[in-house]
Design a protein around this motif. Structure first.
Motif, PDB file in Angstrom:
ATOM      1  N   GLY A 292       0.806  -1.210   0.000  1.00  0.00           N
ATOM      2  CA  GLY A 292       0.000   0.000   0.000  1.00  0.00           C
ATOM      3  C   GLY A 292       0.843   1.265   0.000  1.00  0.00           C
ATOM      4  N   ASN A 293       0.246   2.332   0.480  1.00  0.00           N
ATOM      5  CA  ASN A 293       0.872   3.640   0.454  1.00  0.00           C
ATOM      6  C   ASN A 293       1.957   3.740   1.525  1.00  0.00           C
ATOM      7  OD1 ASN A 293       1.280   6.496   1.229  1.00  0.00           O
ATOM      8  ND2 ASN A 293      -0.207   6.872  -0.400  1.00  0.00           N
ATOM      9  N   LEU A 294       3.194   3.896   1.091  1.00  0.00           N
ATOM     10  CA  LEU A 294       4.322   3.962   2.019  1.00  0.00           C
ATOM     11  C   LEU A 294       4.181   5.120   3.000  1.00  0.00           C
ATOM     12  CD1 LEU A 294       7.288   3.245  -0.432  1.00  0.00           C
ATOM     13  CD2 LEU A 294       6.222   1.654   1.185  1.00  0.00           C
ATOM     14  N   PHE A 295       3.672   6.244   2.536  1.00  0.00           N
ATOM     15  CA  PHE A 295       3.583   7.425   3.383  1.00  0.00           C
ATOM     16  C   PHE A 295       2.506   7.282   4.451  1.00  0.00           C
ATOM     17  CE2 PHE A 295       5.383   8.554  -0.669  1.00  0.00           C
ATOM     18  CZ  PHE A 295       6.587   9.107  -0.266  1.00  0.00           C
ATOM     19  N   THR A 296       1.401   6.645   4.100  1.00  0.00           N
ATOM     20  CA  THR A 296       0.343   6.387   5.081  1.00  0.00           C
ATOM     21  C   THR A 296       0.861   5.452   6.166  1.00  0.00           C
ATOM     22  OG1 THR A 296      -1.385   6.724   3.438  1.00  0.00           O
ATOM     23  CG2 THR A 296      -1.979   5.439   5.394  1.00  0.00           C
ATOM     24  N   HIS A 297       1.541   4.385   5.753  1.00  0.00           N
ATOM     25  CA  HIS A 297       2.081   3.439   6.725  1.00  0.00           C
ATOM     26  C   HIS A 297       3.162   4.089   7.586  1.00  0.00           C
ATOM     27  CE1 HIS A 297      -0.293   0.203   5.249  1.00  0.00           C
ATOM     28  NE2 HIS A 297       0.322   0.104   4.095  1.00  0.00           N
ATOM     29  N   ALA A 298       3.980   4.934   6.988  1.00  0.00           N
ATOM     30  CA  ALA A 298       5.031   5.619   7.747  1.00  0.00           C
ATOM     31  C   ALA A 298       4.406   6.513   8.814  1.00  0.00           C
ATOM     32  CB  ALA A 298       5.916   6.421   6.807  1.00  0.00           C
ATOM     33  N   LEU A 299       3.359   7.237   8.458  1.00  0.00           N
ATOM     34  CA  LEU A 299       2.692   8.108   9.419  1.00  0.00           C
ATOM     35  C   LEU A 299       2.083   7.288  10.561  1.00  0.00           C
ATOM     36  CD1 LEU A 299       1.884  10.968  10.189  1.00  0.00           C
ATOM     37  CD2 LEU A 299      -0.112  10.735   8.697  1.00  0.00           C
ATOM     38  N   GLU A 300       1.480   6.157  10.232  1.00  0.00           N
ATOM     39  CA  GLU A 300       0.913   5.282  11.267  1.00  0.00           C
ATOM     40  C   GLU A 300       1.998   4.767  12.207  1.00  0.00           C
ATOM     41  OE1 GLU A 300      -1.010   2.380   8.816  1.00  0.00           O
ATOM     42  OE2 GLU A 300      -2.772   3.643   8.482  1.00  0.00           O
ATOM     43  N   LEU A 301       3.145   4.411  11.655  1.00  0.00           N
ATOM     44  CA  LEU A 301       4.267   3.948  12.479  1.00  0.00           C
ATOM     45  C   LEU A 301       4.750   5.043  13.419  1.00  0.00           C
ATOM     46  CD1 LEU A 301       6.623   1.818  10.242  1.00  0.00           C
ATOM     47  CD2 LEU A 301       5.893   1.271  12.548  1.00  0.00           C
ATOM     48  N   GLU A 302       4.896   6.238  12.901  1.00  0.00           N
ATOM     49  CA  GLU A 302       5.374   7.346  13.728  1.00  0.00           C
ATOM     50  C   GLU A 302       4.387   7.614  14.870  1.00  0.00           C
ATOM     51  OE1 GLU A 302       8.320   8.490  13.523  1.00  0.00           O
ATOM     52  OE2 GLU A 302       8.937   8.065  11.473  1.00  0.00           O
ATOM     53  N   GLN A 303       3.094   7.570  14.581  1.00  0.00           N
ATOM     54  CA  GLN A 303       2.093   7.793  15.626  1.00  0.00           C
ATOM     55  C   GLN A 303       2.120   6.665  16.655  1.00  0.00           C
ATOM     56  OE1 GLN A 303      -1.134   8.327  12.859  1.00  0.00           O
ATOM     57  NE2 GLN A 303      -1.013  10.558  13.004  1.00  0.00           N
ATOM     58  N   ALA A 304       2.334   5.439  16.211  1.00  0.00           N
ATOM     59  CA  ALA A 304       2.450   4.310  17.140  1.00  0.00           C
ATOM     60  C   ALA A 304       3.690   4.470  18.024  1.00  0.00           C
ATOM     61  CB  ALA A 304       2.513   2.988  16.367  1.00  0.00           C
ATOM     62  N   LEU A 305       4.771   4.959  17.435  1.00  0.00           N
ATOM     63  CA  LEU A 305       5.987   5.158  18.219  1.00  0.00           C
ATOM     64  C   LEU A 305       5.775   6.232  19.285  1.00  0.00           C
ATOM     65  CD1 LEU A 305       8.880   4.484  18.896  1.00  0.00           C
ATOM     66  CD2 LEU A 305       9.617   5.962  17.004  1.00  0.00           C
ATOM     67  N   LEU A 306       5.117   7.322  18.927  1.00  0.00           N
ATOM     68  CA  LEU A 306       4.823   8.356  19.937  1.00  0.00           C
ATOM     69  C   LEU A 306       4.033   7.772  21.107  1.00  0.00           C
ATOM     70  CD1 LEU A 306       3.816  11.724  18.207  1.00  0.00           C
ATOM     71  CD2 LEU A 306       5.820  11.231  19.605  1.00  0.00           C
ATOM     72  N   LYS A 307       3.077   6.902  20.797  1.00  0.00           N
ATOM     73  CA  LYS A 307       2.238   6.303  21.837  1.00  0.00           C
ATOM     74  C   LYS A 307       3.067   5.445  22.792  1.00  0.00           C
ATOM     75  CE  LYS A 307      -1.871   3.567  22.587  1.00  0.00           C
ATOM     76  NZ  LYS A 307      -2.208   2.200  22.480  1.00  0.00           N
ATOM     77  N   VAL A 308       3.916   4.554  22.251  1.00  0.00           N
ATOM     78  CA  VAL A 308       4.691   3.682  23.137  1.00  0.00           C
ATOM     79  C   VAL A 308       5.778   4.458  23.882  1.00  0.00           C
ATOM     80  CG1 VAL A 308       4.176   1.541  21.908  1.00  0.00           C
ATOM     81  CG2 VAL A 308       6.234   2.835  21.306  1.00  0.00           C
ATOM     82  N   LEU A 309       6.295   5.522  23.271  1.00  0.00           N
ATOM     83  CA  LEU A 309       7.275   6.352  23.981  1.00  0.00           C
ATOM     84  C   LEU A 309       6.623   7.022  25.193  1.00  0.00           C
ATOM     85  CD1 LEU A 309       9.140   7.991  20.970  1.00  0.00           C
ATOM     86  CD2 LEU A 309      10.118   6.353  22.614  1.00  0.00           C
ATOM     87  N   ALA A 310       5.397   7.492  25.037  1.00  0.00           N
ATOM     88  CA  ALA A 310       4.677   8.105  26.163  1.00  0.00           C
ATOM     89  C   ALA A 310       4.430   7.083  27.265  1.00  0.00           C
ATOM     90  CB  ALA A 310       3.361   8.707  25.680  1.00  0.00           C
ATOM     91  N   GLU A 311       4.126   5.847  26.870  1.00  0.00           N
ATOM     92  CA  GLU A 311       3.869   4.790  27.849  1.00  0.00           C
ATOM     93  C   GLU A 311       5.141   4.354  28.571  1.00  0.00           C
ATOM     94  OE1 GLU A 311       1.949   1.885  25.389  1.00  0.00           O
ATOM     95  OE2 GLU A 311       0.053   2.976  25.369  1.00  0.00           O
ATOM     96  N   ALA A 312       6.301   4.629  27.993  1.00  0.00           N
ATOM     97  CA  ALA A 312       7.576   4.255  28.615  1.00  0.00           C
ATOM     98  C   ALA A 312       8.071   5.311  29.599  1.00  0.00           C
ATOM     99  CB  ALA A 312       8.632   3.995  27.537  1.00  0.00           C
ATOM    100  N   GLN A 313       7.353   6.409  29.721  1.00  0.00           N
ATOM    101  CA  GLN A 313       7.753   7.453  30.664  1.00  0.00           C
ATOM    102  C   GLN A 313       7.645   6.929  32.097  1.00  0.00           C
ATOM    103  OE1 GLN A 313       8.771  10.921  29.986  1.00  0.00           O
ATOM    104  NE2 GLN A 313       9.233   9.772  28.143  1.00  0.00           N
ATOM    105  N   GLY A 314       8.533   7.407  32.964  1.00  0.00           N
ATOM    106  CA  GLY A 314       8.478   7.052  34.377  1.00  0.00           C
ATOM    107  C   GLY A 314       9.364   5.888  34.769  1.00  0.00           C
ATOM    108  N   ILE A 315      10.077   5.295  33.821  1.00  0.00           N
ATOM    109  CA  ILE A 315      10.970   4.184  34.147  1.00  0.00           C
ATOM    110  C   ILE A 315      12.188   4.705  34.905  1.00  0.00           C
ATOM    111  CG2 ILE A 315      12.492   2.421  33.159  1.00  0.00           C
ATOM    112  CD1 ILE A 315      10.312   2.098  30.949  1.00  0.00           C
ATOM    113  N   SER A 316      12.757   5.794  34.413  1.00  0.00           N
ATOM    114  CA  SER A 316      13.863   6.484  35.084  1.00  0.00           C
ATOM    115  C   SER A 316      13.973   7.874  34.476  1.00  0.00           C
ATOM    116  CB  SER A 316      15.183   5.730  34.918  1.00  0.00           C
ATOM    117  OG  SER A 316      15.675   5.863  33.587  1.00  0.00           O
TER     118      SER A 316
END
Length: 134
Positions: free
Chosen positions: A83-107
């Motif tokens: 499919g569309n590389l740019f659509t998938h790239a945007l979805e990946l970046e948004q998923a990464l932001l989400k998991v990075l936020a969830e990783a806050q507070g470890i140290s």
């Protein structure tokens, strides 16, 4: 000690690295040179971030399951490479932001590390959105 939040972050980073490398090698658009360079820079950024997060996790005593993670990431990257590389790239970046936020507070240091990665993610999101408009 295992951190599900770091494991999820690592999974998205490895998946993104594989996806962006695929996109870098297969992109064929009228803006090839810019797109090729963008995807190349993104997969390099994902590789560097993956390495930093793995080393941080190990240094903090976490034991990420890298073998299973690599297998899962390869499967996920293969599934999203159609499919569309740019659509998938945007979805990946948004998923990464989400998991990075969830990783806050470890140290405090990990918070700084993930905040730096998130800063680069937000810049790529801007670039991807602008590319989709054009």
């Amino acid at each position: 000690m295992e951190s599900p939040n770091l494991q999820a972050t690592l999974l998205v980073l490895r998946t993104g690295q594989l996806f962006y490398q695929f996109a870098h090698h297969t992109v064929a658009t009228c803006a090839f040179f810019a797109d090729h360079a963008f995807f190349g820079a993104a997969y390099t950024a994902y590789a560097e971030a993956f390495d930093q997060v793995v080393e941080r996790a190990l240094g903090l005593g976490h034991k990420p399951d890298l073998a299973d993670l690599n297998i899962a990431a390869a499967k996920m990257a293969a599934e999203i490479s159609d499919g569309n590389l740019f659509t998938h790239a945007l979805e990946l970046e948004q998923a990464l932001l989400k998991v990075l936020a969830e990783a806050q507070g470890i140290s405090t240091g990990t918070d700084n590390l993930t905040a730096g990665i998130a800063d680069a993610v937000e810049a790529r999101i801007y670039q991807l959105r602008q590319r989709q408009v054009g």
